[in-house]
Design a protein around this motif. Structure first.
Motif, PDB file in Angstrom:
ATOM      1  N   ILE A  11      -2.883  -8.562  -6.783  1.00 19.71           N
ATOM      2  CA  ILE A  11      -1.951  -7.497  -7.143  1.00 19.71           C
ATOM      3  C   ILE A  11      -2.647  -6.569  -8.140  1.00 19.71           C
ATOM      4  O   ILE A  11      -3.241  -7.047  -9.117  1.00 19.71           O
ATOM      5  N   ALA A  12      -2.613  -5.269  -7.851  1.00 17.74           N
ATOM      6  CA  ALA A  12      -3.353  -4.324  -8.698  1.00 17.74           C
ATOM      7  C   ALA A  12      -2.573  -4.005  -9.970  1.00 17.74           C
ATOM      8  O   ALA A  12      -1.372  -3.732  -9.919  1.00 17.74           O
ATOM      9  N   LEU A  13      -3.270  -4.077 -11.107  1.00 18.49           N
ATOM     10  CA  LEU A  13      -2.691  -3.647 -12.387  1.00 18.49           C
ATOM     11  C   LEU A  13      -3.022  -2.171 -12.595  1.00 18.49           C
ATOM     12  O   LEU A  13      -2.299  -1.442 -13.258  1.00 18.49           O
ATOM     13  N   CYS A  14      -4.167  -1.749 -12.047  1.00 20.53           N
ATOM     14  CA  CYS A  14      -4.529  -0.326 -12.009  1.00 20.53           C
ATOM     15  C   CYS A  14      -4.802  -0.042 -10.532  1.00 20.53           C
ATOM     16  O   CYS A  14      -5.666  -0.677  -9.925  1.00 20.53           O
ATOM     17  N   LYS A  15      -4.038   0.861  -9.954  1.00 20.86           N
ATOM     18  CA  LYS A  15      -3.975   0.947  -8.491  1.00 20.86           C
ATOM     19  C   LYS A  15      -5.115   1.714  -7.829  1.00 20.86           C
ATOM     20  O   LYS A  15      -5.689   2.635  -8.407  1.00 20.86           O
ATOM     21  N   TYR A  16      -5.330   1.327  -6.587  1.00 21.91           N
ATOM     22  CA  TYR A  16      -6.188   2.086  -5.645  1.00 21.91           C
ATOM     23  C   TYR A  16      -5.225   2.971  -4.870  1.00 21.91           C
ATOM     24  O   TYR A  16      -4.349   2.466  -4.160  1.00 21.91           O
ATOM     25  N   TRP A  17      -5.348   4.273  -5.033  1.00 24.98           N
ATOM     26  CA  TRP A  17      -4.443   5.166  -4.302  1.00 24.98           C
ATOM     27  C   TRP A  17      -5.204   6.431  -3.935  1.00 24.98           C
ATOM     28  O   TRP A  17      -5.428   7.299  -4.763  1.00 24.98           O
ATOM     29  N   GLY A  18      -5.654   6.510  -2.700  1.00 27.50           N
ATOM     30  CA  GLY A  18      -6.393   7.687  -2.230  1.00 27.50           C
ATOM     31  C   GLY A  18      -7.812   7.306  -1.840  1.00 27.50           C
ATOM     32  O   GLY A  18      -8.466   6.528  -2.529  1.00 27.50           O
ATOM     33  N   GLY A  78     -12.052  -3.878   6.422  1.00 33.04           N
ATOM     34  CA  GLY A  78     -10.807  -4.270   7.093  1.00 33.04           C
ATOM     35  C   GLY A  78      -9.596  -3.648   6.426  1.00 33.04           C
ATOM     36  O   GLY A  78      -8.715  -3.092   7.079  1.00 33.04           O
ATOM     37  N   SER A  79      -9.554  -3.718   5.090  1.00 32.55           N
ATOM     38  CA  SER A  79      -8.462  -3.139   4.317  1.00 32.55           C
ATOM     39  C   SER A  79      -9.000  -2.945   2.901  1.00 32.55           C
ATOM     40  O   SER A  79      -9.623  -3.870   2.355  1.00 32.55           O
ATOM     41  N   GLY A  80      -8.783  -1.768   2.334  1.00 31.23           N
ATOM     42  CA  GLY A  80      -9.393  -1.452   1.036  1.00 31.23           C
ATOM     43  C   GLY A  80      -9.176  -2.548   0.006  1.00 31.23           C
ATOM     44  O   GLY A  80     -10.131  -3.112  -0.553  1.00 31.23           O
ATOM     45  N   SER A  81      -7.899  -2.892  -0.233  1.00 28.36           N
ATOM     46  CA  SER A  81      -7.600  -3.836  -1.310  1.00 28.36           C
ATOM     47  C   SER A  81      -8.125  -5.252  -1.017  1.00 28.36           C
ATOM     48  O   SER A  81      -8.193  -6.077  -1.921  1.00 28.36           O
ATOM     49  N   ALA A  82      -8.525  -5.519   0.241  1.00 32.50           N
ATOM     50  CA  ALA A  82      -9.078  -6.841   0.585  1.00 32.50           C
ATOM     51  C   ALA A  82     -10.383  -7.106  -0.155  1.00 32.50           C
ATOM     52  O   ALA A  82     -10.733  -8.262  -0.401  1.00 32.50           O
ATOM     53  N   CYS A  83     -11.091  -6.041  -0.530  1.00 36.98           N
ATOM     54  CA  CYS A  83     -12.385  -6.263  -1.198  1.00 36.98           C
ATOM     55  C   CYS A  83     -12.184  -6.972  -2.530  1.00 36.98           C
ATOM     56  O   CYS A  83     -13.079  -7.653  -3.009  1.00 36.98           O
ATOM     57  N   ARG A  84     -10.978  -6.836  -3.142  1.00 40.42           N
ATOM     58  CA  ARG A  84     -10.722  -7.507  -4.428  1.00 40.42           C
ATOM     59  C   ARG A  84     -10.344  -8.971  -4.213  1.00 40.42           C
ATOM     60  O   ARG A  84     -10.414  -9.768  -5.132  1.00 40.42           O
ATOM     61  N   SER A  85      -9.885  -9.303  -2.988  1.00 41.84           N
ATOM     62  CA  SER A  85      -9.414 -10.672  -2.721  1.00 41.84           C
ATOM     63  C   SER A  85     -10.551 -11.659  -2.477  1.00 41.84           C
ATOM     64  O   SER A  85     -10.288 -12.827  -2.219  1.00 41.84           O
ATOM     65  N   GLY A 120       3.460   3.341   6.184  1.00 45.22           N
ATOM     66  CA  GLY A 120       2.455   2.379   5.726  1.00 45.22           C
ATOM     67  C   GLY A 120       1.604   2.997   4.616  1.00 45.22           C
ATOM     68  O   GLY A 120       1.613   4.228   4.423  1.00 45.22           O
ATOM     69  N   SER A 121       0.836   2.142   3.897  1.00 45.47           N
ATOM     70  CA  SER A 121       0.080   2.655   2.754  1.00 45.47           C
ATOM     71  C   SER A 121      -1.006   3.654   3.174  1.00 45.47           C
ATOM     72  O   SER A 121      -1.275   4.617   2.462  1.00 45.47           O
ATOM     73  N   ARG A 122      -1.595   3.452   4.346  1.00 45.18           N
ATOM     74  CA  ARG A 122      -2.648   4.372   4.798  1.00 45.18           C
ATOM     75  C   ARG A 122      -2.085   5.791   4.951  1.00 45.18           C
ATOM     76  O   ARG A 122      -2.657   6.756   4.440  1.00 45.18           O
ATOM     77  N   GLY A 149       2.928   6.119 -12.314  1.00 43.25           N
ATOM     78  CA  GLY A 149       2.133   7.327 -12.037  1.00 43.25           C
ATOM     79  C   GLY A 149       1.816   7.439 -10.549  1.00 43.25           C
ATOM     80  O   GLY A 149       1.917   8.519  -9.947  1.00 43.25           O
ATOM     81  N   MET A 150       1.466   6.299  -9.935  1.00 44.64           N
ATOM     82  CA  MET A 150       1.176   6.306  -8.489  1.00 44.64           C
ATOM     83  C   MET A 150       2.430   6.711  -7.709  1.00 44.64           C
ATOM     84  O   MET A 150       2.369   7.557  -6.809  1.00 44.64           O
ATOM     85  N   HIS A 151       3.583   6.127  -8.081  1.00 37.67           N
ATOM     86  CA  HIS A 151       4.820   6.479  -7.376  1.00 37.67           C
ATOM     87  C   HIS A 151       5.211   7.932  -7.631  1.00 37.67           C
ATOM     88  O   HIS A 151       5.794   8.583  -6.760  1.00 37.67           O
ATOM     89  N   MET A 155       4.569  -2.087  -9.134  1.00 38.87           N
ATOM     90  CA  MET A 155       5.071  -1.976  -7.747  1.00 38.87           C
ATOM     91  C   MET A 155       3.963  -1.405  -6.883  1.00 38.87           C
ATOM     92  O   MET A 155       3.158  -0.607  -7.365  1.00 38.87           O
ATOM     93  N   ASP A 156       3.944  -1.806  -5.616  1.00 36.83           N
ATOM     94  CA  ASP A 156       2.952  -1.235  -4.701  1.00 36.83           C
ATOM     95  C   ASP A 156       3.642  -0.314  -3.701  1.00 36.83           C
ATOM     96  O   ASP A 156       4.676   0.233  -4.026  1.00 36.83           O
ATOM     97  N   ALA A 157       3.065  -0.186  -2.524  1.00 34.53           N
ATOM     98  CA  ALA A 157       3.644   0.746  -1.550  1.00 34.53           C
ATOM     99  C   ALA A 157       4.810   0.065  -0.836  1.00 34.53           C
ATOM    100  O   ALA A 157       4.740  -0.257   0.343  1.00 34.53           O
ATOM    101  N   GLY A 158       5.882  -0.165  -1.579  1.00 37.52           N
ATOM    102  CA  GLY A 158       7.064  -0.831  -1.043  1.00 37.52           C
ATOM    103  C   GLY A 158       8.105  -0.940  -2.140  1.00 37.52           C
ATOM    104  O   GLY A 158       7.852  -0.551  -3.280  1.00 37.52           O
TER     105      GLY A 158
END
Ligand code: PMV
Length: 326
Positions: A31-38, A150-157, A203-205, A254-256, A294-297
């Motif tokens: 879960i991102a504390l500082c988001k990837y958005w864009g 595969g998915s941007g945020s997957a690189c952190r997992s 979707g987030s994309r 800020g992201m929202h 919160m994320d994209a949801g």
């Protein structure tokens, strides 16, 4: 333009052949504390900014990939429609490695109704399983690059604990991967509040693209991320929970804000999301250090420390508690 296939060939090699009967891999949700958005590159999932997350152990995907005569995907033992969106994404991903066909089975301990994006753990586990099947010898940086395709945020997992995804500057994205911070915080807690498990309209994309293209607020986003990222890194180093929480919450809002400023507007919040936000604020006014992200949801994730558990649980009885550093 550099393609995903070229990136995989550089990292893993061309003409890969399975060396075993099956490859396995697992990974946790983050879960991102500082988001990837864009994105600065849509095809390679290269981000505009760096981001920082915490992994949630226990919420994991375990994936097995086997060479097969036909493509197939089973998620939690259920056969998926091979022409469906999820299956296509998985098959297209494995086609980056080889021209053969594969049967993929994935078991997820992320409750399907948790409202957590399971694509992060899913693609990190799939990247690991592919690397295992083809016996590719790579380190964490390159595994993270492969998961990112595969998915941007997957690189952190690909890592546990606090993880920073460094945006990088290269066009091929070889410097855009996660780095573990290695700073455990045993008293940290993440509380999951399920508001809705329904399928999202946007979707987030698509939401990311729309924000980048139409939100005038988005021009200030990279600057905000720079400030929040720096503050969150320092808060982790100093174990300063209020600073961590303040910047994580502000970053999510800020992201929202950039989503709300897009056209057509992207509004993920439901009345219950707002109720949870006000609930967290009311607790804070009573002196309880609890923050949210919160994320994209519509779902809300609370951040607090172990000594606030009882009072937070009293206010949010349906909350599911996760211990990021068990
Ligand atoms: O990796 P994606 O394409 O699912 O995007 C994730 C975006 C957010 O969850 C909203 C933020 C983040 O950093 O995880």
């Amino acid at each position: 333009m550099i393609t995903k296939k070229q990136v995989v060939e550089w990292i893993a090699g061309a003409d890969l052949r399975p060396v075993k009967t099956q490859g396995t891999g697992h990974a946790s949700v983050n879960i991102a504390l500082c988001k990837y958005w864009g994105k600065r590159d849509e095809a390679l999932n290269l981000p505009v900014t760096s981001s920082l997350s915490v992994s949630l152990p226990g919420l994991e995907a375990h994936t097995v990939v086997r060479p097969a005569d036909e493509w197939s995907l089973r998620l939690n033992r259920e056969v998926q429609d091979a022409g469906g969106r999820t299956a296509r994404r998985v098959f297209d991903y494995l086609a980056l490695f080889s021209d053969e066909k594969f049967a993929v089975e994935s078991e997820s301990t992320v409750p399907l109704a948790a409202g957590l994006a399971s694509s992060a753990s899913g693609f990190a586990a799939l990247a690991r399983a592919a690397v295992d099947l083809f016996d590719v010898k790579i380190g964490g940086d390159m595994l993270s690059v492969l998961a990112r395709l595969g998915s941007g945020s997957a690189c952190r997992s690909v890592y546990e604990g606090f993880v920073e995804w460094q945006a990088g500057i290269r066009a091929d994205g070889m410097d855009s991967h996660a780095v573990p911070l290695g700073q455990p915080w045993p008293s940290l807690r993440v509380g999951l509040l399920l508001i809705s498990s329904g399928c999202k309209k946007t979707g987030s994309r698509d939401a990311m693209r729309r924000t980048c293209e139409t939100s005038s607020l988005y021009t200030s986003w990279p600057h905000k991320v720079e400030q929040d990222l720096c503050a969150i890194r320092e808060a982790i180093k100093d174990r300063d929970f209020e600073r961590l929480g303040r910047h994580a919450e502000s970053n999510a809002l800020g992201m929202h804000a950039t989503m709300l400023d897009s056209w057509p507007p992207v509004v993920y919040w439901l009345p219950e999301s707002l109720e949870a936000i006000h609930g967290a604020h009311a607790l804070r006014e009573q002196g309880v250090p609890v923050y949210f992200t919160m994320d994209a949801g519509p779902n809300v994730k609370l951040l607090y420390e172990a000594d606030s558990e009882e009072v937070v649980k009293q206010r949010f009885p349906a909350m599911r508690t996760i211990v990021p550093f068990p």
